[in-house]
Design a protein around this motif. Structure first.
Motif, PDB file in Angstrom:
ATOM      1  N   VAL A  88     -12.506  16.653  49.268  1.00  0.00           N
ATOM      2  CA  VAL A  88     -11.641  15.667  49.891  1.00  0.00           C
ATOM      3  C   VAL A  88     -10.250  15.175  49.683  1.00  0.00           C
ATOM      4  N   ASN A  89     -10.219  15.339  48.751  1.00  0.00           N
ATOM      5  CA  ASN A  89      -8.745  14.994  48.041  1.00  0.00           C
ATOM      6  C   ASN A  89      -7.999  16.271  47.789  1.00  0.00           C
ATOM      7  N   GLY A  90      -8.576  17.380  47.900  1.00  0.00           N
ATOM      8  CA  GLY A  90      -7.969  18.880  47.737  1.00  0.00           C
ATOM      9  C   GLY A  90      -8.063  19.262  46.187  1.00  0.00           C
ATOM     10  N   ALA A  91      -8.753  18.726  45.637  1.00  0.00           N
ATOM     11  CA  ALA A  91      -9.017  19.091  44.147  1.00  0.00           C
ATOM     12  C   ALA A  91      -9.218  20.488  43.973  1.00  0.00           C
ATOM     13  N   CYS A  92      -8.633  21.010  42.945  1.00  0.00           N
ATOM     14  CA  CYS A  92      -8.736  22.668  42.689  1.00  0.00           C
ATOM     15  C   CYS A  92      -8.381  22.618  41.151  1.00  0.00           C
ATOM     16  N   VAL A  93      -8.662  23.818  40.625  1.00  0.00           N
ATOM     17  CA  VAL A  93      -8.413  24.277  39.234  1.00  0.00           C
ATOM     18  C   VAL A  93      -7.667  25.541  39.260  1.00  0.00           C
ATOM     19  N   VAL A  94      -6.492  25.606  38.897  1.00  0.00           N
ATOM     20  CA  VAL A  94      -5.335  26.905  39.004  1.00  0.00           C
ATOM     21  C   VAL A  94      -5.537  27.603  37.537  1.00  0.00           C
ATOM     22  N   SER A  95      -6.095  28.669  37.459  1.00  0.00           N
ATOM     23  CA  SER A  95      -6.189  29.457  35.976  1.00  0.00           C
ATOM     24  C   SER A  95      -4.982  29.592  35.370  1.00  0.00           C
ATOM     25  N   ARG A  96      -3.956  29.964  36.277  1.00  0.00           N
ATOM     26  CA  ARG A  96      -2.511  29.862  35.679  1.00  0.00           C
ATOM     27  C   ARG A  96      -1.604  29.982  36.719  1.00  0.00           C
ATOM     28  N   VAL A  97      -0.337  29.286  36.436  1.00  0.00           N
ATOM     29  CA  VAL A  97       0.689  28.993  37.165  1.00  0.00           C
ATOM     30  C   VAL A  97       1.872  29.693  36.806  1.00  0.00           C
ATOM     31  N   PRO A  98       2.164  31.012  37.281  1.00  0.00           N
ATOM     32  CA  PRO A  98       3.073  31.732  36.793  1.00  0.00           C
ATOM     33  C   PRO A  98       4.558  31.060  37.263  1.00  0.00           C
ATOM     34  N   GLN A  99       5.537  31.365  36.336  1.00  0.00           N
ATOM     35  CA  GLN A  99       6.925  30.634  36.525  1.00  0.00           C
ATOM     36  C   GLN A  99       7.292  31.266  37.665  1.00  0.00           C
ATOM     37  N   THR A 100       7.070  32.681  38.325  1.00  0.00           N
ATOM     38  CA  THR A 100       7.646  33.089  39.498  1.00  0.00           C
ATOM     39  C   THR A 100       7.228  32.494  40.788  1.00  0.00           C
ATOM     40  N   ALA A 101       5.922  31.871  40.765  1.00  0.00           N
ATOM     41  CA  ALA A 101       5.344  31.139  41.625  1.00  0.00           C
ATOM     42  C   ALA A 101       5.636  29.909  41.941  1.00  0.00           C
ATOM     43  N   MET A 102       6.416  29.078  40.971  1.00  0.00           N
ATOM     44  CA  MET A 102       6.873  27.850  41.177  1.00  0.00           C
ATOM     45  C   MET A 102       8.446  27.628  41.952  1.00  0.00           C
ATOM     46  N   THR A 103       8.005  26.808  43.043  1.00  0.00           N
ATOM     47  CA  THR A 103       9.132  26.754  43.820  1.00  0.00           C
ATOM     48  C   THR A 103      10.097  25.369  43.723  1.00  0.00           C
ATOM     49  N   CYS A 104       9.255  24.588  43.476  1.00  0.00           N
ATOM     50  CA  CYS A 104       9.906  23.019  43.331  1.00  0.00           C
ATOM     51  C   CYS A 104       9.161  22.068  42.657  1.00  0.00           C
ATOM     52  N   TRP A 105       9.864  20.846  42.309  1.00  0.00           N
ATOM     53  CA  TRP A 105       8.807  19.668  41.829  1.00  0.00           C
ATOM     54  C   TRP A 105       9.316  18.531  42.430  1.00  0.00           C
ATOM     55  N   PHE A 106       8.371  17.628  42.731  1.00  0.00           N
ATOM     56  CA  PHE A 106       8.769  16.228  43.163  1.00  0.00           C
ATOM     57  C   PHE A 106       8.618  14.973  41.999  1.00  0.00           C
ATOM     58  N   SER A 107       9.524  14.163  42.108  1.00  0.00           N
ATOM     59  CA  SER A 107       9.481  13.281  41.104  1.00  0.00           C
ATOM     60  C   SER A 107      10.006  11.791  41.606  1.00  0.00           C
ATOM     61  N   ASP A 108       9.813  10.733  41.068  1.00  0.00           N
ATOM     62  CA  ASP A 108      10.524   9.295  41.492  1.00  0.00           C
ATOM     63  C   ASP A 108      12.054   9.444  41.120  1.00  0.00           C
ATOM     64  N   ALA A 109      12.845   9.067  41.648  1.00  0.00           N
ATOM     65  CA  ALA A 109      14.322   8.703  41.367  1.00  0.00           C
ATOM     66  C   ALA A 109      14.294   8.070  39.913  1.00  0.00           C
ATOM     67  N   ASP A 110      15.454   8.576  39.043  1.00  0.00           N
ATOM     68  CA  ASP A 110      15.311   7.819  37.949  1.00  0.00           C
ATOM     69  C   ASP A 110      15.468   6.486  37.565  1.00  0.00           C
ATOM     70  N   GLU A 111      15.752   5.535  38.825  1.00  0.00           N
ATOM     71  CA  GLU A 111      15.974   4.350  38.618  1.00  0.00           C
ATOM     72  C   GLU A 111      14.518   3.539  39.095  1.00  0.00           C
ATOM     73  N   VAL A 112      13.553   4.356  39.535  1.00  0.00           N
ATOM     74  CA  VAL A 112      12.204   3.786  40.033  1.00  0.00           C
ATOM     75  C   VAL A 112      11.566   3.410  38.877  1.00  0.00           C
ATOM     76  N   ASP A 113      10.994   2.052  38.684  1.00  0.00           N
ATOM     77  CA  ASP A 113       9.955   1.678  37.616  1.00  0.00           C
ATOM     78  C   ASP A 113       8.787   1.888  38.083  1.00  0.00           C
ATOM     79  N   SER A 114       8.040   2.729  37.581  1.00  0.00           N
ATOM     80  CA  SER A 114       6.514   3.040  37.809  1.00  0.00           C
ATOM     81  C   SER A 114       5.467   2.421  37.204  1.00  0.00           C
ATOM     82  N   GLY A 115       6.003   1.857  36.113  1.00  0.00           N
ATOM     83  CA  GLY A 115       5.287   1.317  34.749  1.00  0.00           C
ATOM     84  C   GLY A 115       4.347   0.329  35.093  1.00  0.00           C
TER      85      GLY A 115
END
Length: 156
Positions: A88-115
């Motif tokens: 329901v939350n889309g959970a899966c297990v990926v046996s390997r994530v090849p470097q060539t398959a990686m497209t982007c990443w998402f993160s909070d901005a540096d100034e965001v305090d997620s503590g």
């Protein structure tokens, strides 16, 4: 070869997988599943919305596991993907994530305090972490930033 988009929660120290330094194997991840589409009420033609929802779910998993919202996105061969325990939350297990398959990443901005959100979510399942006031404040107060893997590869 059929490929699928996966959203892999990672620790900051694992971002070097973009350059092939760390190998990501047997990783919990998230993808758009029929169960997720049904649960969230997405209709055909709303694939981008479903992918965004999956990204946000993966970001909560990253927060609970690694203490920050950091999600690597890859388009991997479907044979590398096994169903997870929480479809329901889309959970899966990926046996390997090849470097060539990686497209982007998402993160909070540096100034965001997620503590506070990270402390509230630490070690929790997505559905429980999702309900925490601190997590909701982070989700509603700060959008994730898109980062291109090529920018990471070109950095000094």
């Amino acid at each position: 070869m059929e490929r699928q988009l996966v959203f892999v929660p990672v620790a900051r120290t694992e971002l070097d997988s973009i350059q092939g330094e760390t190998q990501l194997r047997d990783r919990p991840a998230h993808r758009v599943t029929p169960e997720l589409l049904d649960e969230l009420g997405f209709e055909p033609g709303q694939e981008e919305d479903a992918e965004y929802a999956t990204l946000v779910l993966a970001s909560v998993a990253a927060l609970a596991t690694h203490g920050e919202r950091l999600v690597l996105v890859a388009e991997v061969d479907s044979s590398f993907i096994a169903p997870g325990d929480d479809l329901v939350n889309g959970a899966c297990v990926v046996s390997r994530v090849p470097q060539t398959a990686m497209t982007c990443w998402f993160s909070d901005a540096d100034e965001v305090d997620s503590g506070d959100a990270a402390a509230a979510a630490k070690g929790l399942e997505i559905d429980i972490a999702w309900e925490m006031d601190e997590v909701q404040a982070l989700l509603h107060g700060h959008d994730l930033l898109w980062n291109d893997v090529e920018e990471y590869r070109r950095r000094d």
